[in-house]
Scaffold this active site. Structure first.
Site, short mmCIF file in Angstrom:
data_model
loop_
_atom_site.label_atom_id
_atom_site.label_comp_id
_atom_site.label_asym_id
_atom_site.label_seq_id
_atom_site.Cartn_x
_atom_site.Cartn_y
_atom_site.Cartn_z
N CYS A 99 0.82 -1.21 0.00
CA CYS A 99 0.00 0.00 0.00
C CYS A 99 0.86 1.27 0.00
CB CYS A 99 -1.00 -0.03 1.14
SG CYS A 99 -2.42 1.02 0.77
N HIS A 200 -3.54 -5.63 1.73
CA HIS A 200 -3.09 -5.81 3.10
C HIS A 200 -4.25 -6.31 3.93
CE1 HIS A 200 -3.44 -1.11 3.50
NE2 HIS A 200 -4.51 -1.62 2.99
N1 GLN Z 1 -1.80 7.00 2.13
C1 GLN Z 1 -1.96 6.15 1.01
C2 GLN Z 1 -3.30 6.32 0.31
O1 GLN Z 1 -4.28 6.68 0.91
C3 GLN Z 1 -1.73 4.70 1.40
C4 GLN Z 1 -2.79 4.19 2.33
C5 GLN Z 1 -2.45 2.88 2.96
O2 GLN Z 1 -1.28 2.53 3.12
N2 GLN Z 1 -3.47 2.16 3.37
O3 GLN Z 1 -3.39 6.08 -0.86
#
Ligand code: GLN
Length: 248
Positions: A99, A200
């Site tokens: 992610c 995830h």
């Molecule tokens: N901050 C990033 C987004 O919103 C990744 C989010 C996450 O790692 N769940 O796209």
């Protein structure tokens, strides 16, 4: 080539900031799968303002993060760790980004008022979309080696849309869920031992086969001794079901 010392050495990048959605569970999964087989396990970490040793680990892991924390990590990564991460990947270490960690493997992460640098390990860029976040259970089909297509199942929650450049290959094909940008049916990225994915929730306990693939690949082994995976198989079946696929 990876060297098999009988010990899997894992380095968690920014473990206190890039750790939302049970990233700790991914690290624990790697540890347990090793220990149950008598393979040693070492967990290292490199946080903000800390150096990164490109030779110290067989697998470098970067998990998910809020944009605010991700910003700090992106700047630190670009300034202090980028070269070491490239050197690690060049010698065949696994680099796994999940992610937010996946987004930072690419060229840039464009926020509304700022463009953050990425590690530049793979040909992709991510744009933070003001529209709805891409949230939900997700399943993708991946083909990592001669074993044929297999399913990774998990959960995604990202505001960023990731676009693969012409030199990038996706990790898999979306069976259910949104994937990289919610449109093109592609999910994640793979370049040799560099892997990024939005899955995830956490990824590895739901996909024990993939945890084992990573361990084997990181150690340069052909395969690993089988384990009693009844619980893991049930977790995988449940994750598949949640994503709307048949359990098997
Ligand atoms: N901050 C990033 C987004 O919103 C990744 C989010 C996450 O790692 N769940 O796209």
């Amino acid at each position: 080539m990876p060297r098999d010392r009988g010990v899997l050495r894992v380095c968690a990048l920014y473990p206190t900031l890039m750790n939302i959605y049970a990233d700790r569970g991914n690290l624990l999964m790697l540890q347990r799968r090793c220990e149950w087989r008598g393979i040693g396990f070492e967990l290292l970490a490199s946080g903000l303002e800390e150096p990164l040793d490109p030779d110290a680990a067989d697998l470098y892991y970067m998990g998910g993060g809020q944009d605010r924390d991700q910003r700090l990590c992106a700047l630190d990564l670009a300034e202090r760790k980028r070269d070491a991460l490239h050197a690690a990947a060049d010698r065949g270490a696994i680099v796994l980004g999940v992610c937010g960690g996946y987004q930072l493997l690419g060229a840039t992460y464009e926020l509304a008022d700022e463009t953050l640098p990425g590690a530049g390990l793979v040909d992709l860029w991510t744009v933070r979309d003001p529209g709805p976040r891409l949230i939900g259970n997700v399943a993708i089909e991946v083909e990592l080696d001669d074993a044929g297509p297999r399913v990774l199942a998990g959960f995604e929650n990202h505001g960023g849309r990731t676009h693969l450049g012409p030199a990038a290959t996706p990790l898999g094909r979306v069976l259910r869920g949104h994937g990289n940008d919610g449109r093109d049916g592609r999910e994640g990225v793979r370049r040799d031992t560099i892997i990024g994915t939005y899955l995830h929730g956490p990824l590895l306990p739901k996909n024990a086969w993939f945890a084992d693939w990573l361990v084997a690949c990181a150690l340069g082994r052909e395969g690993l001794a089988p384990l009693d995976d009844r619980l893991e198989d049930a977790a995988h079946a449940e994750a598949r079901r949640a994503a709307g696929l048949p359990a098997r």
